[in-house]
Write a protein that holds these residues in place. Structure first.
Motif, PDB file in Angstrom:
ATOM      1  N   ALA A 111       0.818  -1.275   0.096  1.00  0.00           N
ATOM      2  CA  ALA A 111      -0.013   0.023  -0.146  1.00  0.00           C
ATOM      3  C   ALA A 111       0.927   1.212   0.042  1.00  0.00           C
ATOM      4  N   ILE A 112       0.387   2.138  -0.708  1.00  0.00           N
ATOM      5  CA  ILE A 112       1.138   3.436  -0.708  1.00  0.00           C
ATOM      6  C   ILE A 112       0.043   4.463  -0.310  1.00  0.00           C
ATOM      7  N   ILE A 113       0.828   5.340   0.834  1.00  0.00           N
ATOM      8  CA  ILE A 113      -0.450   6.024   1.482  1.00  0.00           C
ATOM      9  C   ILE A 113       0.397   7.573   1.834  1.00  0.00           C
ATOM     10  N   GLY A 114      -0.501   8.473   1.567  1.00  0.00           N
ATOM     11  CA  GLY A 114       0.221   9.869   1.831  1.00  0.00           C
ATOM     12  C   GLY A 114       0.338   9.947   3.387  1.00  0.00           C
ATOM     13  N   LEU A 115       1.331  10.832   4.185  1.00  0.00           N
ATOM     14  CA  LEU A 115       1.349  11.114   5.357  1.00  0.00           C
ATOM     15  C   LEU A 115       1.144  12.447   5.803  1.00  0.00           C
ATOM     16  N   GLN A 116       0.858  13.166   4.812  1.00  0.00           N
ATOM     17  CA  GLN A 116       0.602  14.666   5.058  1.00  0.00           C
ATOM     18  C   GLN A 116      -0.969  15.154   4.554  1.00  0.00           C
ATOM     19  N   TRP A 117      -0.810  16.292   4.131  1.00  0.00           N
ATOM     20  CA  TRP A 117      -2.215  16.944   3.744  1.00  0.00           C
ATOM     21  C   TRP A 117      -2.319  16.337   1.950  1.00  0.00           C
ATOM     22  N   GLY A 118      -1.622  15.550   1.547  1.00  0.00           N
ATOM     23  CA  GLY A 118      -1.883  15.361   0.069  1.00  0.00           C
ATOM     24  C   GLY A 118      -0.663  15.824  -0.655  1.00  0.00           C
ATOM     25  N   ASP A 119      -0.676  15.454  -2.171  1.00  0.00           N
ATOM     26  CA  ASP A 119       0.274  16.154  -3.082  1.00  0.00           C
ATOM     27  C   ASP A 119       1.760  15.641  -2.538  1.00  0.00           C
ATOM     28  N   GLU A 120       1.814  14.507  -1.904  1.00  0.00           N
ATOM     29  CA  GLU A 120       3.162  14.142  -1.489  1.00  0.00           C
ATOM     30  C   GLU A 120       4.144  13.650  -2.515  1.00  0.00           C
ATOM     31  N   ALA A 128       9.677  16.557   1.617  1.00  0.00           N
ATOM     32  CA  ALA A 128      10.735  17.078   2.692  1.00  0.00           C
ATOM     33  C   ALA A 128      10.208  18.200   3.385  1.00  0.00           C
ATOM     34  N   TYR A 129       9.020  18.705   3.112  1.00  0.00           N
ATOM     35  CA  TYR A 129       8.391  19.961   3.929  1.00  0.00           C
ATOM     36  C   TYR A 129       7.172  19.694   3.907  1.00  0.00           C
ATOM     37  N   THR A 130       6.211  20.697   3.967  1.00  0.00           N
ATOM     38  CA  THR A 130       4.885  20.256   4.360  1.00  0.00           C
ATOM     39  C   THR A 130       3.972  21.278   3.320  1.00  0.00           C
ATOM     40  N   THR A 131       3.110  20.740   2.652  1.00  0.00           N
ATOM     41  CA  THR A 131       2.045  21.482   1.889  1.00  0.00           C
ATOM     42  C   THR A 131       0.585  21.084   2.246  1.00  0.00           C
ATOM     43  N   ARG A 132      -0.082  22.187   2.002  1.00  0.00           N
ATOM     44  CA  ARG A 132      -1.772  21.679   2.260  1.00  0.00           C
ATOM     45  C   ARG A 132      -2.480  22.813   1.270  1.00  0.00           C
ATOM     46  N   VAL A 133      -3.428  22.136   0.658  1.00  0.00           N
ATOM     47  CA  VAL A 133      -4.474  22.909  -0.191  1.00  0.00           C
ATOM     48  C   VAL A 133      -5.816  23.058   0.502  1.00  0.00           C
ATOM     49  N   GLY A 150       9.154  24.073  -6.105  1.00  0.00           N
ATOM     50  CA  GLY A 150       8.402  22.615  -5.823  1.00  0.00           C
ATOM     51  C   GLY A 150       7.469  22.672  -6.772  1.00  0.00           C
ATOM     52  N   ARG A 151       7.148  23.846  -7.836  1.00  0.00           N
ATOM     53  CA  ARG A 151       5.728  23.885  -8.536  1.00  0.00           C
ATOM     54  C   ARG A 151       4.645  23.452  -7.679  1.00  0.00           C
ATOM     55  N   GLU A 152       4.482  24.063  -6.582  1.00  0.00           N
ATOM     56  CA  GLU A 152       3.343  23.805  -5.329  1.00  0.00           C
ATOM     57  C   GLU A 152       1.995  24.476  -6.031  1.00  0.00           C
ATOM     58  N   TYR A 153       1.633  24.065  -6.985  1.00  0.00           N
ATOM     59  CA  TYR A 153       0.083  24.490  -7.546  1.00  0.00           C
ATOM     60  C   TYR A 153      -0.646  23.143  -7.497  1.00  0.00           C
ATOM     61  N   GLY A 154      -1.819  23.201  -7.095  1.00  0.00           N
ATOM     62  CA  GLY A 154      -2.505  22.052  -7.122  1.00  0.00           C
ATOM     63  C   GLY A 154      -2.902  21.284  -8.792  1.00  0.00           C
ATOM     64  N   THR A 155      -2.576  20.062  -8.781  1.00  0.00           N
ATOM     65  CA  THR A 155      -2.804  19.482  -9.937  1.00  0.00           C
ATOM     66  C   THR A 155      -4.168  19.298 -10.543  1.00  0.00           C
ATOM     67  N   THR A 156      -5.085  19.351  -9.592  1.00  0.00           N
ATOM     68  CA  THR A 156      -6.895  19.332  -9.718  1.00  0.00           C
ATOM     69  C   THR A 156      -7.225  20.712 -10.132  1.00  0.00           C
ATOM     70  N   PRO A 177      -2.582  27.773  -5.869  1.00  0.00           N
ATOM     71  CA  PRO A 177      -1.321  27.761  -5.209  1.00  0.00           C
ATOM     72  C   PRO A 177      -1.364  26.906  -3.701  1.00  0.00           C
ATOM     73  N   ARG A 178      -0.362  26.152  -3.622  1.00  0.00           N
ATOM     74  CA  ARG A 178      -0.650  25.230  -2.210  1.00  0.00           C
ATOM     75  C   ARG A 178      -0.007  26.152  -0.870  1.00  0.00           C
ATOM     76  N   ARG A 179      -0.362  25.923   0.143  1.00  0.00           N
ATOM     77  CA  ARG A 179       0.023  26.464   1.219  1.00  0.00           C
ATOM     78  C   ARG A 179       1.442  25.836   1.720  1.00  0.00           C
ATOM     79  N   VAL A 180       2.466  26.430   1.964  1.00  0.00           N
ATOM     80  CA  VAL A 180       3.871  25.831   2.210  1.00  0.00           C
ATOM     81  C   VAL A 180       4.262  26.173   3.497  1.00  0.00           C
ATOM     82  N   GLY A 181       4.849  25.115   4.173  1.00  0.00           N
ATOM     83  CA  GLY A 181       5.391  25.248   5.592  1.00  0.00           C
ATOM     84  C   GLY A 181       6.581  24.389   5.798  1.00  0.00           C
TER      85      GLY A 181
END
Ligand code: IMP
Length: 460
Positions: free
Chosen positions: A16-25, A302-307, A328-334, A338-342
């Motif tokens: 199984a492959i599971i995201g550990l944060q708020w998605g887009d990992e 290696a960092y955190t993002t959230r949409v 990191g091109r942190e813009y939503g695929t869907t 822009p993704r929130r970054v931390g």
């Protein structure tokens, strides 16, 4: 005497492959890489809210509903019963892939997957609009009470899952092949939705109220039947299919969509999605037991993002945040948002690792941190003056958490060509070792760029 020969159970060898944060990992790339060692790739939760992007041979593929394993010729890609399917989007995605030369014959759709209908998408938008209006003037933006809009993808996900729980008005993929059943269900659904949504539109007012046109059950049924015809060969009982494959010794890769902190039970409720995004969604979402798994890989950036909205203790509002977002091109695929970054929140990651019982970590986007003088990692929270290393899976509580950081000297080197841990700069190695020790799980893979080959195998 009636002797029964026990069936020889296959040893667990699925993943199984599971995201550990708020998605887009970066789960898409991990799935794409691991698909080569598996026979089947299965989605078990979520819908077209997910966005997996994979780069193969320099071409970027953005997938929303179709398991990324489809990019491997000869693999079966299964959309399990736990997924909610917007058939219009699914057909568009299939067409898009075929147009780029990807063969899609291996895609199968569960006859029990629920359908996202046009009224679900409208309900998603209207609810968000009304919730947003309800918190106007609230200084915490509704976050203190867990109210306000969620910042959904407006793909109709929540309303479609709610319909599933309501039962009698819910349409499943198998119904698209049974015109009479479908027409009855859609008529019943429209009876409820038209009265509910016209009231909501009225409340929103302005153009929304003026432009509201009741949904026509005949038109919706016609469209869905047409989609059903196009998907006919793919719609089947995927539970028996998967069990048959397992008993033949085939390996399954379960591809989690969204991620642990968005799980409807274990995430930062109510700022979550509406499905079970952890490893525990596999059973209800496919009819296959978790006992078939030999490994559960947790994917983290290696960092955190959230949409979307909701608490994110390590969020950055400064130049470093902007720099990470751009690199990191942190813009939503869907949605393209822009993704929130931390900074990396290890309290959250360790919680997610625990909930999923992960056996290995896939860390992505390490290269994005190159050139930052000092890296910070959140190793505890302070809540109401008390320090804790425990995550708080509750929106209104987590908003009070102040991050406690451990700082590291950064690293400055182009990592895109690095293929072994030994070749990483010392600063990057220290960062990775700290993560492994804190979470208590070994690294399996580290990503140093978007390409399939830009990966370090760690053996964990
Ligand atoms: P929904 O799933 O569209 O209802 O959105 C609920 C929340 O989950 C919102 O904050 C979305 O931005 C977030 N979300 C849903 N799917 C994903 C994903 O795949 N990546 C990141 N955020 C997501």
């Amino acid at each position: 005497m009636n002797h029964r020969t026990p069936k020889t159970a296959q040893p667990p060898h699925s993943t199984a492959i599971i995201g550990l944060q708020w998605g887009d990992e970066g789960k898409g790339k991990a799935v794409d890489r691991l698909a080569a060692d598996h026979d089947v790739v299965v989605r078990f939760n979520g819908g077209a809210n997910a966005g997996h992007s994979v780069v193969v041979g320099g071409t970027r593929f953005a997938l929303h509903l179709i398991p990324s394993g489809i990019l491997h010729q000869g693999k079966l890609a299964v959309i399990g019963n736990g997924v909610v399917v917007d058939t219009e989007k699914l057909l568009q995605e299939l067409e898009g892939l075929e147009g780029r030369g990807v063969k899609t014959g291996g895609l199968v759709l569960s006859d029990r997957a629920h359908i996202v209908a046009p009224y679900h998408k409208m309900e998603d938008s209207l609810r968000e609009e009304l919730l947003r209006a309800s918190i106007a003037g609230d200084s915490s933006g509704g976050a203190a009470s867990g109210g306000g809009d969620i910042g959904t993808t407006k793909r109709g996900i929540g309303p479609a899952y709610a319909e599933k729980i309501h039962r009698s008005t819910a349409v499943r993929a198998g119904d698209l092949l049974r015109p009479e059943v479908l027409r009855e269900k859609v008529s019943r659904a429209c009876m409820f939705k038209n009265s509910q949504l016209s009231g909501m539109a009225e409340r929103v007012g302005g153009a929304t109220a003026r432009d509201f046109v009741p949904f026509d059950p005949e038109k919706i049924s016609r469209d869905l039947l047409e989609h059903g015809e196009k998907l006919r060969a793919r719609i089947q009982d995927t539970t028996y299919l998967l069990h048959d494959l397992l008993s033949q010794g085939k390996r399954i890769l379960f591809e989690g969509a969204n991620a642990t902190l968005l799980d409807v039970d274990h995430g930062t409720f109510p700022f979550v999605t509406s499905s079970s995004t952890t490893v525990h969604g596999i059973g209800p979402g496919t009819g296959v037991s978790e006992r078939c798994l030999s490994s559960v890989l947790g994917v983290m950036k290696a960092y955190t993002t959230r949409v979307g909205r909701g608490p994110m203790p390590t969020e950055l509002f400064d130049d470093i945040g902007n720099r990470i977002r751009e690199r990191g091109r942190e813009y939503g695929t869907t949605t393209g948002r822009p993704r929130r970054v931390g900074w990396l929140d290890l309290v959250a990651v360790k919680y997610a690792a625990m909930v999923n019982g992960i056996t290995g970590i896939v860390l992505t986007m390490l290269d994005v941190l190159d050139g930052i003088d000092e890296l910070r990692v959140c190793t505890a929270y302070e809540i109401d003056g008390k320090r804790t290393e425990r995550f708080v899976p509750d929106g209104p509580e987590l908003i009070k958490a102040k991050p406690v950081y451990t700082a590291f000297k950064g690293f400055s080197a182009d990592l895109s060509g690095v293929r072994t841990l030994e070749d990483l700069p010392a600063g990057a190695r220290r960062y990775l070792e700290f993560i492994e020790n804190y979470v208590g799980v070994r690294l399996a893979l580290v990503g140093v760029g978007p390409g399939r080959e830009q990966t370090i195998e760690c053996g964990g």
